[in-house]
Design a protein around this motif. Structure first.
Motif, short mmCIF file in Angstrom:
data_model
loop_
_atom_site.label_atom_id
_atom_site.label_comp_id
_atom_site.label_asym_id
_atom_site.label_seq_id
_atom_site.Cartn_x
_atom_site.Cartn_y
_atom_site.Cartn_z
N ARG A 13 0.80 -0.90 0.02
CA ARG A 13 0.14 -0.29 -0.15
C ARG A 13 0.73 1.53 -0.17
O ARG A 13 2.07 0.87 0.28
CB ARG A 13 -1.46 0.33 0.92
N ALA A 45 -8.05 10.12 -6.31
CA ALA A 45 -8.17 8.74 -7.27
C ALA A 45 -8.54 8.99 -8.93
O ALA A 45 -8.22 8.42 -9.12
CB ALA A 45 -9.35 8.12 -7.17
N ARG A 101 -11.52 2.89 -9.41
CA ARG A 101 -11.23 1.86 -8.27
C ARG A 101 -10.88 1.08 -8.68
O ARG A 101 -9.90 1.10 -7.70
CB ARG A 101 -12.50 1.67 -7.58
N GLU A 102 -10.43 0.04 -9.38
CA GLU A 102 -10.17 -0.92 -9.02
C GLU A 102 -9.12 -1.74 -10.81
O GLU A 102 -10.73 -1.79 -11.39
CB GLU A 102 -10.75 -1.72 -8.76
N ARG A 146 -6.15 -1.52 -6.43
CA ARG A 146 -7.52 -0.23 -6.15
C ARG A 146 -6.73 0.34 -5.49
O ARG A 146 -4.95 1.07 -5.79
CB ARG A 146 -7.80 -1.19 -4.57
N ASP A 196 -8.49 3.70 -3.39
CA ASP A 196 -9.25 4.18 -2.07
C ASP A 196 -9.23 5.26 -1.95
O ASP A 196 -7.58 5.63 -2.04
CB ASP A 196 -9.48 3.26 -1.07
N ASP A 197 -10.37 6.28 -1.95
CA ASP A 197 -10.35 7.59 -0.90
C ASP A 197 -9.61 7.68 0.83
O ASP A 197 -9.75 7.22 0.37
CB ASP A 197 -11.79 8.12 -1.90
N ALA A 198 -9.16 8.96 0.48
CA ALA A 198 -8.00 9.05 1.30
C ALA A 198 -8.51 10.83 1.85
O ALA A 198 -9.17 11.47 0.95
CB ALA A 198 -6.55 8.98 1.70
N CYS A 218 -5.70 9.98 -1.72
CA CYS A 218 -5.74 8.40 -1.91
C CYS A 218 -4.67 7.43 -1.71
O CYS A 218 -4.08 7.93 -1.94
CB CYS A 218 -6.95 7.58 -3.62
N GLU A 248 -2.96 0.25 -3.13
CA GLU A 248 -2.92 -0.87 -2.99
C GLU A 248 -2.65 -1.92 -4.28
O GLU A 248 -3.66 -1.82 -5.40
CB GLU A 248 -4.04 -1.46 -2.15
#
Length: 144
Positions: free
Chosen positions: A5, A12, A73-74, A91, A93-95, A99, A102
């Motif tokens: 990660r 994103a 997203r993926e 992947r 993922d929003d943060a 983001c 991974e």
């Protein structure tokens, strides 16, 4: 399976712009030398690309097929190389401030599958730390 990660300040959408452009694969995937062909439908499921592995003058053939895609997203791929088949999933993922990326990967067939799992994990892990670093830098820089 080996999972790595990395957080990035890129959104994103910026990361997805890199992933969705098959021609940019060698810019972020460690070991990919060049892309020879990308299906026009990339990155929908079933789309394929052909690429070279290694460095000149020894560039070996490789290919990848999209096995799953959730736009933005993926992206999951099954890669085929002279060393074996690999399954890879990226992947996004929003943060709160960007983001989290991974990547999960493992060898699933071929000669490389004979390498002990601990050794494979160490090699794949180190490679994918750099792969995600490159992906984050490209996304943070924006579209060329």
């Amino acid at each position: 399976m080996v999972t790595v990660r990395r957080a990035t300040t890129a959104g994103a959408d910026a990361v997805w712009a890199v992933l969705a452009d098959g021609w940019r694969l060698p810019a972020w995937v460690v070991g990919a030398a060049r892309v020879a062909a990308v299906d026009r439908t990339w990155p929908v499921v079933g789309a394929q690309l052909r690429y070279g592995i290694g460095g000149w003058p020894l560039v070996l053939p490789g290919s990848a097929e999209v096995t799953a895609c959730i736009p933005g997203r993926e992206l999951a791929l099954h890669g085929r190389t002279p060393f074996g088949g690999v399954d890879v999933r990226v992947r996004v993922d929003d943060a709160p401030s960007g983001c989290v990326l991974e990547i999960t990967e493992d060898v699933v067939s071929g000669p490389a599958h004979l390498v002990p799992a601990r050794v494979r994990a160490a090699i794949i892990g180190a490679r994918n730390v750099e792969t995600l670093r490159r992906l984050a830098l490209l996304a943070e820089a924006g579209t060329p």
